[in-house]
Design a protein around this motif. Sequence first.
Motif, short mmCIF file in Angstrom:
data_model
loop_
_atom_site.label_atom_id
_atom_site.label_comp_id
_atom_site.label_asym_id
_atom_site.label_seq_id
_atom_site.Cartn_x
_atom_site.Cartn_y
_atom_site.Cartn_z
N HIS A 1 0.83 -1.21 0.00
CA HIS A 1 0.00 0.00 0.00
C HIS A 1 0.86 1.26 0.00
N TRP B 1 -5.62 6.52 6.06
CA TRP B 1 -5.75 5.67 4.88
C TRP B 1 -7.21 5.44 4.53
N MET C 1 -9.20 3.09 2.06
CA MET C 1 -9.01 1.73 2.58
C MET C 1 -10.24 1.35 3.39
N SER D 1 -4.69 -4.24 7.45
CA SER D 1 -3.40 -3.81 6.92
C SER D 1 -2.39 -3.81 8.06
N CYS E 1 -2.50 -1.32 11.62
CA CYS E 1 -2.71 -0.02 11.00
C CYS E 1 -3.52 0.94 11.86
N ASN F 1 -1.11 -4.43 2.60
CA ASN F 1 -2.57 -4.45 2.67
C ASN F 1 -3.08 -5.73 2.04
N ASN G 1 -8.87 -6.21 0.62
CA ASN G 1 -9.18 -4.93 1.28
C ASN G 1 -8.70 -3.76 0.41
#
Length: 298
Positions: A131, A155, A161, A166, A246, A269, A273
């Motif tokens: 990512h 994100w 996202m 992640s 994350c 990631n 997703n």
Amino acid sequence: MTTATVTEDLYPTRLAQAREPIRRSHPTVWGDAAAGPFTGEELNAHEARGFTILQDFVTADEVAAFTGELDRLSQDEALKDDPRVVTEKATGQVRSIFEVPALSEQLDALSRDPRLLDRARQLLGSDVYLHQSRINYMPGFKGTGFYWHSDFETWHAEDGMPTPRSVSCSIALTQNYPFNGGLMVMPGSHTVFVPCVGETPEDNYKSSLKAQEIGVPSEADITALADEFGIDQFTGPAGSALWFDCNIMHGSGNNITPFPRSNVFLVFNSVENTLVEPFGASAPRPEHVAHHDFTPLR
């Protein structure tokens, strides 16, 4: 590859008015002990704390090679005005260099190294893609930190996202002392999503990568999280790796010591997703900040 379609926003943020934090509805660990290097005990600890520190994750020779790449890229005149290079707000010194696999064969190989991929796939329970990637450099005396924040909040809001599936890996290229601006984390805070107040300005990334002001929690929220979860810190020798969820709340102070701090930062990631339209911004951030090539890493 094209983006997926998501109809429901489970983690609303960048709101006009404050609202209560949201208890996370998704797991942190998606795989099991049979799927990779982490043991069942290590996975349980990661699920509970939201992070894992692995000493001697890469060798001293690799640390020297990656540090050489940092020095080469930070001194490359061809990159002086490149948008992938972020400088310190006050001094103009290099702070971060993004999209490093495109700039360095050695760092591209690192992003595909089984030592990383096997753990990322195990934690996320699927194939993964990159990512975001960058090298961070915090010089001695003048290196500035980052305020408390959740990466997923940014994100989600600015990259699209959908869920917190992640994981980031930060590999130390220098000794991380308790006093040279090391990363602070709140163990367990990844289980709580903190909505933030304030509309996302256009091209917010241009300023937020130097000093984040939008997408940060209130002092009251930070205090409540610290009271509930406490604060820990990533310390250790060069070559250590911090794997962290994350959504964990983290930040770093300024470095006023003579000892610089640098690291390689890779964000994996899940391919289940992939990014959609931003949930809290009018347009997605550019490709060098948030990749839209969802091809699984091999």
